[in-house]
Write an enzyme that holds these catalytic residues in place. Structure first.
Site, PDB file in Angstrom:
ATOM      1  N   SER A  21      -5.135  -8.108  -0.932  1.00 56.92           N
ATOM      2  CA  SER A  21      -6.332  -9.441  -1.288  1.00 56.92           C
ATOM      3  C   SER A  21      -7.677  -9.193  -0.706  1.00 56.92           C
ATOM      4  O   SER A  21      -7.829  -8.327   0.160  1.00 56.92           O
ATOM      5  CB  SER A  21      -5.447 -10.700  -1.186  1.00 56.92           C
ATOM      6  OG  SER A  21      -5.295 -11.050   0.434  1.00 56.92           O
ATOM      7  N   LYS A  22      -8.459  -9.942  -1.094  1.00 56.07           N
ATOM      8  CA  LYS A  22      -9.611 -10.260  -0.590  1.00 56.07           C
ATOM      9  C   LYS A  22      -9.685 -10.149   1.032  1.00 56.07           C
ATOM     10  O   LYS A  22     -10.770  -9.557   1.513  1.00 56.07           O
ATOM     11  CB  LYS A  22     -10.657 -11.195  -1.056  1.00 56.07           C
ATOM     12  CG  LYS A  22     -10.868 -10.966  -2.603  1.00 56.07           C
ATOM     13  CD  LYS A  22     -11.693 -12.104  -3.105  1.00 56.07           C
ATOM     14  CE  LYS A  22     -12.048 -12.162  -4.694  1.00 56.07           C
ATOM     15  NZ  LYS A  22     -12.840 -13.057  -5.244  1.00 56.07           N
ATOM     16  N   ARG A  23      -8.858 -10.662   1.670  1.00 55.71           N
ATOM     17  CA  ARG A  23      -8.832 -10.932   3.258  1.00 55.71           C
ATOM     18  C   ARG A  23      -8.864  -9.531   3.766  1.00 55.71           C
ATOM     19  O   ARG A  23      -9.132  -9.198   4.811  1.00 55.71           O
ATOM     20  CB  ARG A  23      -7.919 -11.836   3.730  1.00 55.71           C
ATOM     21  CG  ARG A  23      -6.224 -11.280   3.567  1.00 55.71           C
ATOM     22  CD  ARG A  23      -5.382 -12.105   4.125  1.00 55.71           C
ATOM     23  NE  ARG A  23      -4.126 -11.885   4.122  1.00 55.71           N
ATOM     24  CZ  ARG A  23      -3.365 -12.306   2.945  1.00 55.71           C
ATOM     25  NH1 ARG A  23      -3.754 -12.887   2.202  1.00 55.71           N
ATOM     26  NH2 ARG A  23      -1.943 -11.832   2.897  1.00 55.71           N
TER      27      ARG A  23
END
Length: 491
Positions: free
Chosen positions: A247-249
């Site tokens: 994910s974007k994290r």
């Protein structure tokens, strides 16, 4: 039978790396077997539709060089290839299931359709024909649901995960046709895969749990289901060392963002081809044609893949280094906009220093920006390896200053001048280069030697910096003044 695979993305935003891998594997499998790769736009969920997202899909496939044989933009004999344009087709097949008893009308309000702890409570499953007709006559809104068997089991075979059997009482009566007449994804993909003669469905393993319901639909229609190839999940590594779904994290997760960071599309494609697939050799660098040649489903693995940005950096560096000079200059130029003007003006030359030193094009700015921030630290002139202290460095710079002040500032001539000085003074070239490079860059690590740095800075700026460094070194070498009277008193 001709192999036919499909990529069926939803136009809901950016192209996630996981979606691109699905497209890549479907493309490679089709082409390896001499088949066709079809693009279908799954826009049944209009609430999630994002304006411009369809163009992102087209652009991504084009940049990644995954050319589809059929699709909304290129046509084909099984169109239309956009699901919102196929509503009449889905309505026809949903009503066929109603007639055969494999589906039923559901008139429940939306807020009544879920039961605690499970899905729909099947309230409308056994309505009488009279009740159904009464509701239809009153134009009461409805959905059409799949009538899943309440007993027994459903079995299907996946080419990666093998034979899987589930209890039918664990399945819910999923919606096939929504109130607005649009099909759900789960229904539309079954109808479309059959009508478009899809032979192999390649998708993420999160769809394994839905596959039994697909299997029951195929059986209800009397159709032969396509073979399924489910792919492992792409994971990202968290700060604590654990892993979770990418994910974007974890960093950039879209194809476009990776391109913007300066990764080459060929490198991205090469890297993600190895996320969940093992070639039969130790080879890691593959062109797209080589991937087509080597790809087979025997190499697809069940274990989840970890997206390693450092590994992607390595792949990208290999591709960058293979670029011819003209291509490198062209591709790297957009990343020089925030560099000092003197670097931009000499980018044709500076690019030769950058090409072997970067992993991605966004590395260019930090590679050169230090040249515009000159803050000399005289301690940097000391270097044990080259047997240099401040005084020795100062002596070298004083010798070099008049030579450089009268020199022609071309790279070859500057390097010749430095090499000649070292030879004439029986000095190792490194011992000379160190103080000169420190004097004009104030850095111990630079993308090139002293001659290259002098050339990039230009004569005027180089002479100013040399003069400033000599002055700072001279001040630092002066002995502190001693008061004779105080010294005697101390004795």
């Amino acid at each position: 039978m001709e192999v036919r695979t499909r990529f069926a993305p939803s136009p809901t935003g950016y192209m996630h790396i996981g979606n691109l891998r699905t497209a890549l594997f479907a493309y490679l499998f089709a082409k390896h077997n001499g088949g066709k790769f079809i693009l279908r736009i799954e826009d049944t969920d209009q609430k999630r539709y994002v304006e411009g997202a369809t163009k992102v899909i087209y652009d991504t496939l084009k940049i990644a060089n995954l050319k589809h044989d059929e699709g909304p933009d290129v046509g084909g004999e099984y169109g239309p290839y956009v699901q919102s344009e196929r509503k009449e087709i889905y309505a026809k097949y949903a009503h066929m299931l109603l007639e055969s008893g494999h589906a039923y009308y559901c008139f429940c309000d939306e807020d009544e359709k879920e039961e605690q702890g499970f899905g729909y409570n099947r309230h409308c499953r056994n309505l009488s024909l009279e009740e159904i007709q009464k509701n239809l006559d009153e134009k009461k809104p409805y959905v059409i649901r799949q009538k899943v068997p309440l007993t027994g089991t459903t079995t299907f075979h996946d080419e990666v995960y093998g034979t899987i059997t589930v209890e039918n009482d664990s399945l819910d009566d999923q919606v096939l046709l929504k109130r607005d007449g649009m099909p759900t994804y789960n229904f539309a993909n079954v109808v479309d895969d059959h009508l478009m003669n899809i032979t192999h469905v390649i998708r993420g393993k999160e769809y394994i749990s839905s596959t039994p319901k697909y299997q029951l639909l195929y059986e209800a229609f009397g159709w032969q289901p396509p073979k399924t190839i489910h792919l492992s999940t792409i994971m990202g590594r968290n700060e604590d060392g654990s892993v979770s779904k990418l994910s974007k994290r974890h960093g950039s997760v879209s194809f476009n963002n990776l391109l913007e960071e300066g990764y080459l599309s060929e490198a991205i494609v090469n890297y993600i081809s190895l996320l969940g697939w093992n070639p039969k050799s130790e080879q890691e660098l593959f062109s797209l044609d080589e991937l087509i040649q080597h790809f087979d489903i025997d190499g697809i693995v069940k274990s989840d893949a970890i997206f390693d940005y450092k590994k992607l950096d390595w792949f990208n560096a290999q591709y960058i280094q293979k670029l011819d000079h003209k291509s490198f200059v062209e591709k790297s130029l957009p990343y020089t906009k925030n560099l000092p003007k003197f670097i931009q003006q000499k980018w044709e030359f500076a690019s030769t220093l950058a090409q072997s030193r970067i992993n991605k094009f966004s590395d260019i700015q930090p590679l050169f920006e230090f040249l515009d921030n000159f803050k000399i630290d005289t301690n940097l002139f000391e270097n044990k390896k080259n047997k240099l202290d401040k005084q020795t460095s100062l002596d070298i710079l004083k010798d070099m200053f008049p030579l450089l002040a009268s020199a022609d500032f071309e790279v070859e001539k500057l390097n010749h001048l430095l090499a000649k000085y070292a030879t004439d003074h029986e000095m190792k070239i490194g011992k000379l280069m160190w103080p000169v490079r420190i004097a004009v860059t104030a850095n111990t690590v630079t993308p090139g030697g002293a001659g290259e740095m002098l050339y990039l800075l230009g004569k005027e700026e180089s002479i100013l910096r040399l003069k400033a460094s000599i002055q700072r070194l001279t001040r630092s070498r002066r002995k502190p003044r001693i008061n004779t009277d105080e010294t005697k008193a101390g004795k």
